[in-house]
Design an enzyme around this catalytic site. Structure first.
Site, PDB file in Angstrom:
ATOM      1  N   MET A 117       0.931  -1.181  -0.037  1.00 57.57           N
ATOM      2  CA  MET A 117      -0.108   0.089  -0.046  1.00 57.57           C
ATOM      3  C   MET A 117       0.874   1.184  -0.041  1.00 57.57           C
ATOM      4  O   MET A 117       0.470   2.440   0.277  1.00 57.57           O
ATOM      5  CB  MET A 117      -0.893   0.170   1.153  1.00 57.57           C
ATOM      6  CG  MET A 117      -1.897  -1.236   1.234  1.00 57.57           C
ATOM      7  SD  MET A 117      -3.457  -0.915   1.968  1.00 57.57           S
ATOM      8  CE  MET A 117      -2.736  -0.694   3.635  1.00 57.57           C
TER       9      MET A 117
ATOM     10  N   HIS B 180       9.095   1.179   3.326  1.00 61.39           N
ATOM     11  CA  HIS B 180      10.107   1.113   4.229  1.00 61.39           C
ATOM     12  C   HIS B 180      10.827  -0.210   4.016  1.00 61.39           C
ATOM     13  O   HIS B 180      10.767  -1.122   3.292  1.00 61.39           O
ATOM     14  CB  HIS B 180       9.709   1.161   5.628  1.00 61.39           C
ATOM     15  CG  HIS B 180       8.473   0.039   6.078  1.00 61.39           C
ATOM     16  ND1 HIS B 180       8.708  -1.100   6.091  1.00 61.39           N
ATOM     17  CD2 HIS B 180       7.186   0.399   6.358  1.00 61.39           C
ATOM     18  CE1 HIS B 180       7.755  -1.760   6.551  1.00 61.39           C
ATOM     19  NE2 HIS B 180       6.810  -0.815   6.538  1.00 61.39           N
TER      20      HIS B 180
ATOM     21  N   HIS C  90       9.254  -3.356   3.377  1.00 62.09           N
ATOM     22  CA  HIS C  90       8.861  -3.799   2.187  1.00 62.09           C
ATOM     23  C   HIS C  90       9.995  -4.120   1.381  1.00 62.09           C
ATOM     24  O   HIS C  90       9.880  -5.168   0.269  1.00 62.09           O
ATOM     25  CB  HIS C  90       8.093  -2.416   1.666  1.00 62.09           C
ATOM     26  CG  HIS C  90       7.132  -2.039   2.269  1.00 62.09           C
ATOM     27  ND1 HIS C  90       6.908  -1.051   2.945  1.00 62.09           N
ATOM     28  CD2 HIS C  90       5.842  -2.678   2.116  1.00 62.09           C
ATOM     29  CE1 HIS C  90       5.604  -0.890   3.365  1.00 62.09           C
ATOM     30  NE2 HIS C  90       4.831  -1.823   2.952  1.00 62.09           N
TER      31      HIS C  90
ATOM     32  N   GLY D 284       4.897 -10.230   4.078  1.00 61.33           N
ATOM     33  CA  GLY D 284       5.374 -10.348   5.336  1.00 61.33           C
ATOM     34  C   GLY D 284       4.846 -11.331   6.463  1.00 61.33           C
ATOM     35  O   GLY D 284       3.608 -11.220   6.422  1.00 61.33           O
TER      36      GLY D 284
ATOM     37  N   SER E  30       6.551  -0.902  10.499  1.00 62.64           N
ATOM     38  CA  SER E  30       5.084  -0.713   9.891  1.00 62.64           C
ATOM     39  C   SER E  30       5.059   0.675   9.423  1.00 62.64           C
ATOM     40  O   SER E  30       5.561   1.569  10.112  1.00 62.64           O
ATOM     41  CB  SER E  30       4.077  -0.951  11.056  1.00 62.64           C
ATOM     42  OG  SER E  30       2.798  -0.671  10.690  1.00 62.64           O
TER      43      SER E  30
HETATM   44  O1  PAF Z   1      -0.177  -5.735   3.613  1.00 60.19           O
HETATM   45  C1  PAF Z   1      -0.590  -4.805   2.827  1.00 60.19           C
HETATM   46  O2  PAF Z   1       0.139  -3.760   2.778  1.00 60.19           O
HETATM   47  C2  PAF Z   1      -1.898  -5.030   2.316  1.00 60.19           C
HETATM   48  O3  PAF Z   1      -2.943  -5.536   3.254  1.00 60.19           O
HETATM   49  C3  PAF Z   1      -1.838  -5.515   0.795  1.00 60.19           C
HETATM   50  C4  PAF Z   1      -1.599  -7.067   1.138  1.00 60.19           C
HETATM   51  C5  PAF Z   1      -0.972  -4.850  -0.090  1.00 60.19           C
HETATM   52  C6  PAF Z   1      -3.354  -5.730   0.363  1.00 60.19           C
HETATM   53  O4  PAF Z   1      -3.835  -4.442   0.163  1.00 60.19           O
END
Ligand code: PAF
Length: 289
Positions: free
Chosen positions: A21, A25, A28, A138, A176
């Site tokens: 989304m 960071h 990711h 994750g 997060s």
């Molecule tokens: O973990 C996330 O960032 C979201 O829940 C995802 C998997 C991209 C779905 O919108």
């Protein structure tokens, strides 16, 4: 997107998808690195999914910085950034939802009605739009991971779901996007969650297998942290996510706690120990704080 993906896969190359989304960071980027290790072409999707927010204010306030995301992904050598519009993901008149029963109804489910339906729906849509060989998620969002695994298997997507261990700050706080919204004072209290999880994990390694005792260790650390309130602390089976009265290897200690404006989640998977108990021992009433 699908056309490009089909061209790549038609040439015998592997496509790895990292759904996000945005507001990326280091956590990711670890998912991206995992994807790069196993894919010829890595696609990172960025879509703040309205369907998974129960609180419209939370959706509005969700941090976004697409230029910073782009720069980070470029530096990691990501091949494609896929940033669909809401109307592309949810066409006008969109009325279908993917519901994963059971797994979505425990832990975070009751406190976030509809959240996992929104996640399962958008991930299904992304799988259909990108048609990757595999997708990376994750382990911090352990329940989300299990919901997506179930959904991918049940609906025969043919997409392998790959997981990556939780990325932590030096003080143990799980990375997060939501951590950004903690004040400096709140941020100082945040390590209590992982401290509690480590205490419980050590106790399990030392021979403690009672859910009540392990949950109690985590709950006490959270209660002692100023301004933090546990939504739940639970010892659950790693596959079904149902509470268990006694720990066995592979069980998960999962936590959600409110700290100021932020809801934090974290978990540890209990590693095997010589004193592991048998499944038959799991017949008492489970503890759930
Ligand atoms: O973990 C996330 O960032 C979201 O829940 C995802 C998997 C991209 C779905 O919108």
């Amino acid at each position: 997107m699908r056309e490009l993906s089909r061209q790549v896969r038609g040439a015998g190359l592997r496509v790895g998808l990292v759904p996000t989304m945005g507001f990326l960071h280091e956590g990711h980027l670890e998912l991206v690195r995992r994807a790069k290790a196993d894919a010829d072409v890595v696609v990172v999707s960025i879509f703040v999914n309205p369907a998974q927010f129960n609180d419209p204010g939370d959706f509005e306030n969700y941090p976004r910085d697409i230029s910073a995301d782009e720069a980070m992904l470029e530096a990691e050598g990501v091949d494609m950034m896929f940033v669909p519009e809401a109307e592309q993901v949810y066409p006008p008149g969109s009325a279908s939802r993917v519901i994963v029963s059971g797994l979505a109804d425990t832990l975070c489910g009751p406190g976030r009605p509809g959240h996992f339906d929104g996640v399962a729906t958008v991930v299904s849509a992304l799988f259909n739009m990108v048609e990757p060989d595999f997708a990376v998620f994750g382990e911090k969002d352990y329940q989300q991971l299990q919901v997506i695994r179930r959904m991918a298997a049940d609906l025969h997507f043919g997409v392998d779901v790959v997981s990556v261990a939780t990325c932590r700050e030096p003080d143990g706080v799980a990375m997060s996007t939501r951590n950004e919204r903690l004040s400096a004072a709140e941020r100082q209290q945040a390590p209590a969650i992982y401290r509690g999880l480590c205490l419980a994990s050590d106790a399990w390694q030392g021979g403690e297998d009672s859910s009540q005792a392990l949950v109690g260790l985590v709950a006490s650390e959270i209660e002692a942290a100023e301004g933090m309130t546990a939504e739940y602390v639970s010892l659950v089976d790693g596959a079904t996510l149902q509470p268990v009265p006694r720990a066995t290897a592979g069980c998960v200690l999962a936590v959600a706690a409110a700290l100021g404006p932020v809801r934090l989640i974290d978990n540890v998977v209990l590693q095997s120990t010589a004193s592991a108990v048998t499944a038959a021992d799991n017949e008492e009433t489970p503890a759930h704080a």
